[in-house]
Design an enzyme around this catalytic site. Sequence first.
Site, PDB file in Angstrom:
ATOM      1  N   THR A 168       0.140   5.892   6.182  1.00 58.62           N
ATOM      2  CA  THR A 168       1.049   4.771   6.427  1.00 58.62           C
ATOM      3  C   THR A 168       1.073   3.878   5.197  1.00 58.62           C
ATOM      4  O   THR A 168       0.036   3.629   4.582  1.00 58.62           O
ATOM      5  CB  THR A 168       0.607   3.955   7.656  1.00 58.62           C
ATOM      6  OG1 THR A 168       0.608   4.797   8.809  1.00 58.62           O
ATOM      7  CG2 THR A 168       1.536   2.776   7.900  1.00 58.62           C
ATOM      8  N   LYS A 194       0.822  -1.209   0.000  1.00 54.41           N
ATOM      9  CA  LYS A 194       0.000   0.000   0.000  1.00 54.41           C
ATOM     10  C   LYS A 194       0.860   1.265   0.000  1.00 54.41           C
ATOM     11  O   LYS A 194       1.732   1.427   0.857  1.00 54.41           O
ATOM     12  CB  LYS A 194      -0.912   0.010   1.225  1.00 54.41           C
ATOM     13  CG  LYS A 194      -1.728   1.284   1.406  1.00 54.41           C
ATOM     14  CD  LYS A 194      -2.367   1.332   2.777  1.00 54.41           C
ATOM     15  CE  LYS A 194      -3.079   2.637   3.057  1.00 54.41           C
ATOM     16  NZ  LYS A 194      -2.177   3.806   3.118  1.00 54.41           N
ATOM     17  N   LEU A 223      -4.264  -0.071   7.622  1.00 56.80           N
ATOM     18  CA  LEU A 223      -3.115   0.825   7.656  1.00 56.80           C
ATOM     19  C   LEU A 223      -3.664   2.229   7.463  1.00 56.80           C
ATOM     20  O   LEU A 223      -4.536   2.444   6.625  1.00 56.80           O
ATOM     21  CB  LEU A 223      -2.117   0.494   6.537  1.00 56.80           C
ATOM     22  CG  LEU A 223      -1.297  -0.791   6.667  1.00 56.80           C
ATOM     23  CD1 LEU A 223      -0.400  -0.963   5.443  1.00 56.80           C
ATOM     24  CD2 LEU A 223      -0.460  -0.797   7.947  1.00 56.80           C
ATOM     25  N   ASP A 224      -3.156   3.180   8.218  1.00 58.58           N
ATOM     26  CA  ASP A 224      -3.655   4.547   8.138  1.00 58.58           C
ATOM     27  C   ASP A 224      -3.430   5.141   6.755  1.00 58.58           C
ATOM     28  O   ASP A 224      -2.583   4.686   5.983  1.00 58.58           O
ATOM     29  CB  ASP A 224      -2.956   5.421   9.182  1.00 58.58           C
ATOM     30  CG  ASP A 224      -3.293   5.010  10.596  1.00 58.58           C
ATOM     31  OD1 ASP A 224      -4.422   4.526  10.805  1.00 58.58           O
ATOM     32  OD2 ASP A 224      -2.432   5.171  11.480  1.00 58.58           O
ATOM     33  N   TYR A 225      -4.145   6.205   6.477  1.00 55.21           N
ATOM     34  CA  TYR A 225      -4.044   6.935   5.213  1.00 55.21           C
ATOM     35  C   TYR A 225      -2.595   7.314   4.901  1.00 55.21           C
ATOM     36  O   TYR A 225      -2.135   7.210   3.766  1.00 55.21           O
ATOM     37  CB  TYR A 225      -4.918   8.194   5.311  1.00 55.21           C
ATOM     38  CG  TYR A 225      -4.968   9.059   4.081  1.00 55.21           C
ATOM     39  CD1 TYR A 225      -5.796   8.737   3.014  1.00 55.21           C
ATOM     40  CD2 TYR A 225      -4.203  10.222   4.006  1.00 55.21           C
ATOM     41  CE1 TYR A 225      -5.860   9.542   1.883  1.00 55.21           C
ATOM     42  CE2 TYR A 225      -4.258  11.040   2.879  1.00 55.21           C
ATOM     43  CZ  TYR A 225      -5.088  10.688   1.821  1.00 55.21           C
ATOM     44  OH  TYR A 225      -5.146  11.486   0.711  1.00 55.21           O
TER      45      TYR A 225
END
Length: 237
Positions: free
Chosen positions: A106, A68, A102-104
């Site tokens: 990260t 990602k 997973l955060d935006y």
Amino acid sequence: MERLQKIMAQAGVASRRKCEELIVSGRVKVNGVTIQELGYKADAVHDEIEVDGKKIARENHVYFLLNKPTGYITSVTDPQGRKTVLDLMKGIEERIYPVGRLDYDTSGLLLLTNDGEFANRITHPRHELDKVYEATVRGRMEEDALIQLRQGIALEDGMTAPAGAVRLRFNEKSKTTLIRLTIHEGRNRQVRRMCEAVGHPVRKLKRVRLAFLTLEGVPEGGYRPLTAEEVARLYAL
């Protein structure tokens, strides 16, 4: 006869936990009757099960590893119209969804599947799968801060479990330290909050390993299917 949420998860609707939320919120019908009881059992073959008015059917289970990039929401949809990780999964016909999050801002390793049992197994705290992150943090992180991370940090939602913490290098020009942090919990923004608590806010964060899986051979924004052996190993952990 099996619990309704298990049948839904096996059909690729969502993780078992999310399926339970769908049931409780009254969005699931069995043979035309709305079911809101989590203990309800149904027949996956003979009963007609609907979620939001759509009949569910068993799908072949698929499993993917995505590298990602930042700037994508770990979700199937986003009300604000932002890009989601599914925008990166071109050519996939099955109704897949992210396993965990997973955060935006990260990047790194994220699994996606339509197998709710698998998703539940990967995310459930009792399995304690290692999640390894590389974090670029502000300032020079010394050994005392690393020791605090290893022993556990008192956050607003409780003490963290002991973590693996290794300093990789210090960048004199940017005045940042690259560390590798290994945790097995899955709290919201946990790595960022842990580093903030020891006085070193995160500038950049990437998940580089989950259990035995790594990003080797997968470019940023790319993905690959898991092998049958990898899926079996994850189920066995």
